[in-house]
Scaffold this motif. Structure first.
Motif, PDB file in Angstrom:
ATOM      1  N   GLU A   1       0.982  -1.239  -0.072  1.00 53.98           N
ATOM      2  CA  GLU A   1      -0.131  -0.244   0.169  1.00 53.98           C
ATOM      3  C   GLU A   1       0.845   1.095  -0.041  1.00 53.98           C
ATOM      4  O   GLU A   1       0.569   2.360  -0.892  1.00 53.98           O
ATOM      5  N   ASP A   2       1.969   1.376   0.784  1.00 55.87           N
ATOM      6  CA  ASP A   2       2.717   2.358   0.927  1.00 55.87           C
ATOM      7  C   ASP A   2       3.327   2.486  -0.486  1.00 55.87           C
ATOM      8  O   ASP A   2       3.647   3.684  -1.053  1.00 55.87           O
ATOM      9  N   ALA A   3       3.986   1.630  -1.062  1.00 54.52           N
ATOM     10  CA  ALA A   3       4.692   1.882  -2.270  1.00 54.52           C
ATOM     11  C   ALA A   3       3.917   2.180  -3.320  1.00 54.52           C
ATOM     12  O   ALA A   3       4.016   3.064  -4.380  1.00 54.52           O
ATOM     13  N   LYS A   4       2.535   1.743  -3.383  1.00 50.56           N
ATOM     14  CA  LYS A   4       1.507   2.079  -4.517  1.00 50.56           C
ATOM     15  C   LYS A   4       1.131   3.735  -4.156  1.00 50.56           C
ATOM     16  O   LYS A   4       1.194   4.395  -5.209  1.00 50.56           O
ATOM     17  N   ASN A   5       0.987   4.203  -3.106  1.00 51.12           N
ATOM     18  CA  ASN A   5       0.660   5.599  -2.577  1.00 51.12           C
ATOM     19  C   ASN A   5       1.749   6.233  -3.223  1.00 51.12           C
ATOM     20  O   ASN A   5       1.703   7.261  -4.003  1.00 51.12           O
ATOM     21  N   LEU A   6       2.998   6.067  -2.941  1.00 53.13           N
ATOM     22  CA  LEU A   6       3.836   6.618  -3.107  1.00 53.13           C
ATOM     23  C   LEU A   6       4.318   6.878  -4.748  1.00 53.13           C
ATOM     24  O   LEU A   6       4.494   7.984  -5.277  1.00 53.13           O
TER      25      LEU A   6
ATOM     26  N   SER B   1       1.940   6.501  -6.937  1.00 51.61           N
ATOM     27  CA  SER B   1       0.763   7.201  -7.575  1.00 51.61           C
ATOM     28  C   SER B   1       1.142   8.729  -7.302  1.00 51.61           C
ATOM     29  O   SER B   1       0.674   9.739  -8.112  1.00 51.61           O
ATOM     30  N   SER B   2       1.613   9.057  -6.290  1.00 48.03           N
ATOM     31  CA  SER B   2       1.984  10.394  -5.797  1.00 48.03           C
ATOM     32  C   SER B   2       3.150  10.946  -6.851  1.00 48.03           C
ATOM     33  O   SER B   2       3.159  12.218  -7.085  1.00 48.03           O
ATOM     34  N   LEU B   3       3.869  10.170  -7.472  1.00 44.52           N
ATOM     35  CA  LEU B   3       4.915  10.793  -8.199  1.00 44.52           C
ATOM     36  C   LEU B   3       4.202  10.761  -9.889  1.00 44.52           C
ATOM     37  O   LEU B   3       4.916  11.567 -10.738  1.00 44.52           O
ATOM     38  N   ILE B   4       3.190  10.439 -10.016  1.00 45.96           N
ATOM     39  CA  ILE B   4       2.700  10.205 -11.343  1.00 45.96           C
ATOM     40  C   ILE B   4       2.630  11.692 -11.986  1.00 45.96           C
ATOM     41  O   ILE B   4       2.995  11.912 -13.132  1.00 45.96           O
ATOM     42  N   PRO B   5       2.060  12.718 -11.180  1.00 47.54           N
ATOM     43  CA  PRO B   5       2.104  14.005 -11.991  1.00 47.54           C
ATOM     44  C   PRO B   5       3.286  14.451 -12.221  1.00 47.54           C
ATOM     45  O   PRO B   5       3.454  15.170 -13.331  1.00 47.54           O
ATOM     46  N   SER B   6       4.556  14.304 -11.687  1.00 45.93           N
ATOM     47  CA  SER B   6       5.801  14.608 -12.172  1.00 45.93           C
ATOM     48  C   SER B   6       6.315  13.961 -13.070  1.00 45.93           C
ATOM     49  O   SER B   6       7.215  14.419 -13.867  1.00 45.93           O
ATOM     50  N   LEU B   7       6.327  12.696 -12.959  1.00 47.73           N
ATOM     51  CA  LEU B   7       6.438  11.911 -14.154  1.00 47.73           C
ATOM     52  C   LEU B   7       5.877  12.220 -15.628  1.00 47.73           C
ATOM     53  O   LEU B   7       6.406  11.886 -16.693  1.00 47.73           O
ATOM     54  N   ARG B   8       4.685  12.899 -15.562  1.00 48.37           N
ATOM     55  CA  ARG B   8       4.061  13.053 -16.866  1.00 48.37           C
ATOM     56  C   ARG B   8       4.762  14.129 -17.838  1.00 48.37           C
ATOM     57  O   ARG B   8       4.813  13.715 -19.115  1.00 48.37           O
ATOM     58  N   GLY B   9       5.525  14.863 -17.165  1.00 49.38           N
ATOM     59  CA  GLY B   9       6.395  15.457 -17.869  1.00 49.38           C
ATOM     60  C   GLY B   9       5.539  16.638 -18.833  1.00 49.38           C
ATOM     61  O   GLY B   9       4.505  17.246 -18.498  1.00 49.38           O
ATOM     62  N   THR B  10       6.396  16.874 -20.123  1.00 47.77           N
ATOM     63  CA  THR B  10       5.881  17.852 -21.090  1.00 47.77           C
ATOM     64  C   THR B  10       4.494  17.594 -21.819  1.00 47.77           C
ATOM     65  O   THR B  10       4.151  16.236 -21.612  1.00 47.77           O
ATOM     66  N   SER B  11       3.931  18.465 -22.139  1.00 50.68           N
ATOM     67  CA  SER B  11       2.561  18.113 -22.552  1.00 50.68           C
ATOM     68  C   SER B  11       2.634  17.108 -24.038  1.00 50.68           C
ATOM     69  O   SER B  11       1.625  16.378 -24.012  1.00 50.68           O
ATOM     70  N   GLU B  12       3.682  17.319 -24.598  1.00 50.97           N
ATOM     71  CA  GLU B  12       3.638  16.217 -25.909  1.00 50.97           C
ATOM     72  C   GLU B  12       3.857  14.740 -25.335  1.00 50.97           C
ATOM     73  O   GLU B  12       3.402  13.724 -26.169  1.00 50.97           O
ATOM     74  N   ASP B  13       4.236  14.518 -24.183  1.00 52.93           N
ATOM     75  CA  ASP B  13       4.162  13.082 -23.575  1.00 52.93           C
ATOM     76  C   ASP B  13       2.863  12.682 -23.503  1.00 52.93           C
ATOM     77  O   ASP B  13       2.532  11.357 -23.465  1.00 52.93           O
ATOM     78  N   GLY B  14       1.994  13.476 -23.446  1.00 52.85           N
ATOM     79  CA  GLY B  14       0.413  12.923 -23.187  1.00 52.85           C
ATOM     80  C   GLY B  14       0.118  12.659 -21.831  1.00 52.85           C
ATOM     81  O   GLY B  14       1.045  12.386 -20.812  1.00 52.85           O
ATOM     82  N   ASP B  15      -1.201  12.056 -21.566  1.00 53.91           N
ATOM     83  CA  ASP B  15      -1.320  11.992 -20.319  1.00 53.91           C
ATOM     84  C   ASP B  15      -1.455  10.482 -20.171  1.00 53.91           C
ATOM     85  O   ASP B  15      -2.394   9.850 -20.299  1.00 53.91           O
TER      86      ASP B  15
END
Ligand code: ADP
Ligand code: ASP
Ligand code: MG
Length: 417
Positions: free
Chosen positions: A322-327, A329-343
């Motif tokens: 659970e901890d690893a999963k929360n962690l 998922s909290s990183l996802i926004p910063s991993l998304r990067g630039t807009s051309e990477d897409g969501d």
């Protein structure tokens, strides 16, 4: 009964040989029967290799063994003389005389068995038996002189300790024991008071030449009490601890097959981040954050997809999933990067997995062991999810429901039933 092994530096000069003789005699006076295994003096083996290279660009392995085995023969004779000079009864023996029977494979022979009758007879007569390390002899009728691979005197010593059921095997060397890293490179390296055989096997196979990996493997398989200590001080050194296991029969001492253990762990869960943009720093960001939360990651896999995306998956123990999963998922926004990477980034987890590993020092230098594991799983129609390898281990994650039959298939394939 103790087996003591002294390495090249420890018998590198007349004075040092005398110091070793003094220590061996002290061990006898303390009430022990003693078998001593020695290496060639100093850099003798290297000098012999160089000599050969000056004569021939492709010396045959047989003649190399004939040549290299002479180094140890010099030290056994000198050490025995030093013992006798002190009034200590002693006898020197070559690998062949001791009955160290190996495969008929020059330069990297594995020990098949040790015919210990002769050694025992000398011990009963109160003699110290001084044995040439690193060498053996192939079975009759050929009786070829073989060597065990560079650094192999450790293996001679531990194999003798196993065969003679010695109370302990002491590897006496030019460092105080096993340190956190090579003290020649990092003088501040710290001494470890103990280390498990498994950890030591990984260290040794990665090149820490303080112990020959095959020596560690024999200690583990036969429950030999193994200690690495200084040749010059009385400090206790490092104890290499063997797991509690039933010792194997001594026949085929160093197993002819490369894998000696199959392990499984059903307490792992997988966390995967899919379609992560491919750019530097992602793994550092992810695993840096995971480590900060004190979560132990076991296997990691990164697969490269077409386009600029990777899948990154790792395993953790189930109770911290659970901890690893929360962690993650909290990183996802910063991993998304630039807009051309897409969501694109997606998070998935799986608790229905098992980690299956094959392990053994015999895998070193034997290509094809991992391939055999994979083909065994393929034949059993087991899907491999992740793979991690080291010199002495191959681990795969598979579906938990496949675990039992995978273990059975691997035991069959690697002859471990
Ligand atoms: P011997 O001749 O006694 O067999 P080796 O030279 O084969 O000795 O092995 C001892 C050497 O291993 C040490 O002098 C040290 O430089 C090196 N070494 C490498 N890694 C380690 C480690 N983790 N701990 C201790 N020694 C190490
Ligand atoms: N003399 C051999 C070598 O230098 C064996 C040993 O020292 O363990 O490799
Ligand atoms: Mg050595």
């Amino acid at each position: 009964l103790i087996v003591q092994k002294y390495g090249g530096t420890s018998v590198g000069s007349v004075e040092r040989i005398q110091t070793v003789a003094e220590r061996v005699q002290a061990a006898v006076q303390a009430g022990n029967s003693v078998v001593v295994v020695v290496s060639a003096m100093g850099k003798t083996t290297d000098s012999l290799v160089k000599l050969a290279s000056e004569i021939s660009s492709q010396p045959s392995r047989r003649e190399m063994d004939m040549l290299l085995s002479t180094g140890e023969q010099v030290s056994i004779a000198l050490l025995t003389m030093a013992l006798q000079e002190r009034g200590q009864a002693a006898v020197s023996m070559t690998g062949a005389q001791v009955g160290i029977v190996t495969e008929a494979r020059h330069s990297h022979a594995r020990i098949l068995r040790i015919e210990t009758e002769r050694v025992k007879r000398h011990l009963e007569q109160g003699q110290v038996v001084v044995v040439a390390g690193f060498q053996g002899i192939s079975d009759a009728p050929d009786l070829e002189i073989t060597t065990l691979g560079r650094g192999g005197s450790d293996t001679s010593a531990v194999a003798l300790a196993a065969s003679l059921q010695a109370d302990a095997c002491e590897i006496c060397t030019d460092v105080p024991g096993i340190l956190t890293t090579d003290p020649r490179l990092v003088p501040s390296a710290q001494l470890m008071t103990d280390i498990t055989c498994d950890e030591m096997l990984e260290l040794a196979s990665l090149g820490a030449k303080v112990l020959h990996p095959r020596a560690v493997e024999i200690a583990r398989n036969y429950g030999v009490t193994l200690v690495v200590r200084s040749s010059w001080t009385e400090d206790p050194g490092t104890k290499v601890t063997a797991p509690n296991r039933l010792p194997r029969p001594l026949e085929g001492l160093e197993l002819a097959h490369p894998v000696d253990a199959i392990e499984f762990d059903t307490n792992q869960a997988k966390v995967a981040l899919l379609r992560v943009p491919d750019r530097p720093g992602i793994a550092a960001q992810l695993f840096g954050t995971v480590a900060q939360q004190n979560l132990n990651v076991d296997l990691i896999i990164q697969s490269i997809n077409e386009g600029n995306f990777n899948d990154i998956a790792f395993t953790v123990e189930k109770d911290v999933l659970e901890d690893a999963k929360n962690l993650a998922s909290s990183l996802i926004p910063s991993l998304r990067g630039t807009s051309e990477d897409g969501d694109t980034v997606a998070l998935v987890t799986d608790t229905q997995i098992a980690k299956v590993s094959i392990a053994g020092a015999g895998m070193i230098g034997r290509p094809g062991v991992a391939a055999k594991m994979f083909s065994t799983l393929a034949a059993a129609e087991v899907n491999i999810q992740m793979i991690a390898t080291s010199e002495v281990k191959v681990s795969c994650t598979i579906a938990a429901e496949d675990c039992d039959r995978t273990i059975a298939a691997l035991c069959n394939a690697f002859d471990l039933n």
